[in-house]
Enzyme design. Structure first.
Site, PDB file in Angstrom:
ATOM      1  NE  ARG A   1      -4.423  -1.454   1.759  1.00 35.08           N
ATOM      2  CZ  ARG A   1      -5.367  -1.772   2.639  1.00 35.08           C
ATOM      3  NH1 ARG A   1      -5.176  -1.539   3.924  1.00 35.08           N
ATOM      4  NH2 ARG A   1      -6.502  -2.306   2.236  1.00 35.08           N
TER       5      ARG A   1
ATOM      6  CE  LYS B   1      -9.298  -4.739   8.569  1.00 40.48           C
ATOM      7  NZ  LYS B   1      -9.161  -3.683   7.540  1.00 40.48           N
TER       8      LYS B   1
ATOM      9  N   GLY C   1      -6.087  -5.749   2.104  1.00 37.91           N
ATOM     10  CA  GLY C   1      -4.774  -5.622   2.723  1.00 37.91           C
ATOM     11  C   GLY C   1      -4.134  -6.964   3.028  1.00 37.91           C
TER      12      GLY C   1
ATOM     13  N   GLY D   1     -12.772  -4.226   1.771  1.00 44.98           N
ATOM     14  CA  GLY D   1     -14.170  -3.815   1.981  1.00 44.98           C
ATOM     15  C   GLY D   1     -14.683  -2.931   0.853  1.00 44.98           C
TER      16      GLY D   1
END
Ligand code: 3PG
Ligand code: MG
Length: 393
Positions: free
Chosen positions: A36, A197, A352, A375
């Site tokens: 990232r 998550k 990620g 997401g």
């Protein structure tokens, strides 16, 4: 699109607030994966060329409006500095009256990074006053954080109401690629969804059912499905209170003829550092936790992917950071990339943790596209308008 390049903006001497996603994997204060960071370097380099005063806004983790040790962006500012071979000033303090005078002192083409924006209470609640306050720090705002654009937060959405706002290079590349892929997508379409998550993603599954022929659920999300459909999962990571949601997911999958696939066997251990044991669902003891998918599940995933023309993947199959639980994730990467190369199917991976896994096992080039977003990627697939994108469009 209001894009940094299209507009041919003059930015010399302008204070540019650059929102990026530097939510990278960290272990005891050390960055373990830098994709990232690397992805946003071209935008920073362009702003340096344009002699802007660059103020980087970003977040890491979910500190919920409070200062949290271990969630500082300082190590990340050092990493950016290393990559650019250039000084990156870091302001440790919360945004306050003094922030603007520090920003005013920086010279053209210099970089200053502010501390984790989520340490501020107003960020996640998209507080109007806080949005105004951060907008007042600059002359121009650039969103280059596609992977955060599904969040209506102050530094993503609220800020755009108070300052000229543009898209950066990275967000433009990602939205263009995903738009193209979603318009050219060919059935049968398979979604693999996993990761740790769970809380926000499980709701998304419900809305995605109508778009897919198969949904393969792995990782923490699969534990939740297994638990709420009556299987014992020991002390595995899972989400609580979602019986109704899971009931709806299962009903909807029948109505839309979408097959939901959960693991049939798994790798368990008593802790994250242990070695793994292959078990069928139904054999798991109370003191064990699921940390990967098993060989039978991998075989069934291969069968589904072999008959797919499009495969979208978000979220690893297990705790791949420990090599004892990395096999499921590794095999998913192998199966998708081999199929992509052999039959020229569309394959897109995002998120990620997912990008970190792909990088670790070195298979980046073989996917049709790898997105930084998890997401946001899923919400984009849902066809939802992302608040960070709508705000600038
Ligand atoms: C991500 O990693 O998904 C983005 O950085 C957004 O973070 P969030 O899921 O905590 O909002
Ligand atoms: Mg996320």
């Amino acid at each position: 699109m209001n894009n940094l390049l299209d507009q041919n903006l003059t930015l010399k001497g302008k204070k540019v607030l650059l929102r990026v996603d530097l939510n990278v994997p960290m272990k005891s204060g050390t960055i373990t994966e830098t994709s990232r960071i690397e992805k946003i370097l071209p935008t920073i380099k362009l702003l340096i060329e344009k002699e802007a005063k660059i103020i980087i806004l970003s977040h890491i983790g979910r500190p919920k409006g409070k200062m949290v040790e271990g969630m500082s962006l300082e190590p990340i500012s050092k990493k950016i500095s290393e990559f650019l071979n250039k000084e990156v000033l870091f302001d440790k303090n919360q945004i306050n009256e003094n922030t603007i005078s520090k920003i005013n002192k920086i010279s053209n083409g210099s970089i200053m990074m502010l501390e984790n924006i989520r340490f501020n209470e107003g960020e996640e609640i998209n507080d109007k006053e806080f949005s105004k306050k951060i907008a007042s720090l600059g002359d121009v705002y650039i969103n280059d954080a596609f992977s955060c654009s599904h969040r209506a937060h102050a530094s993503i959405e609220g800020i755009t109401k108070h300052i000229s706002s543009y898209f950066g290079l990275q967000i433009t590349e990602e939205t263009n690629a995903l738009k193209r892929i979603t318009s050219e997508i060919k059935k049968p379409i398979t979604l693999i969804i996993g990761g740790s998550k769970i809380s926000t993603k499980i709701k998304i599954i419900k809305n995605l059912i109508k778009k897919f022929d198969d949904i393969i659920i792995v990782g923490g999300m699969a534990n939740t499905m297994l638990k709420h459909t009556g299987s014992k999962i020991g002390k595995s990571l899972h989400e609580h209170d979602c019986e109704n949601l899971i009931k709806e997911i299962l009903e909807k999958s029948k109505a839309y003829n979408c097959q939901i696939n959960c693991p049939i066997d798994v790798i368990v251990s008593k802790n994250f550092y242990g070695t793994g044991k292959n078990k069928e669902i139904g054999e798991i003891e109370n003191d064990e936790m699921i940390l990967d998918i098993g060989p039978k599940t991998i075989l069934s995933i291969k069968k589904i992917i072999d008959s797919s023309n499009t495969v979208l993947w978000n979220g690893p199959a297990g705790y791949f950071e420990n090599s004892n639980f990395a096999n499921g994730t590794k095999e998913i990467i192998k199966i998708i990339t081999e199929k992509t190369l052999k039959d020229k199917i569309f394959s897109v991976a995002g998120g990620g943790e997912t990008v970190a896994a792909i990088n670790k096992f070195n298979k980046f080039d073989s996917f049709t596209f790898v997105s930084t977003a998890g997401g946001a990627f899923l919400e984009f697939l849902e066809g939802k308008k992302l608040p960070g994108i709508s705000a600038i469009n």
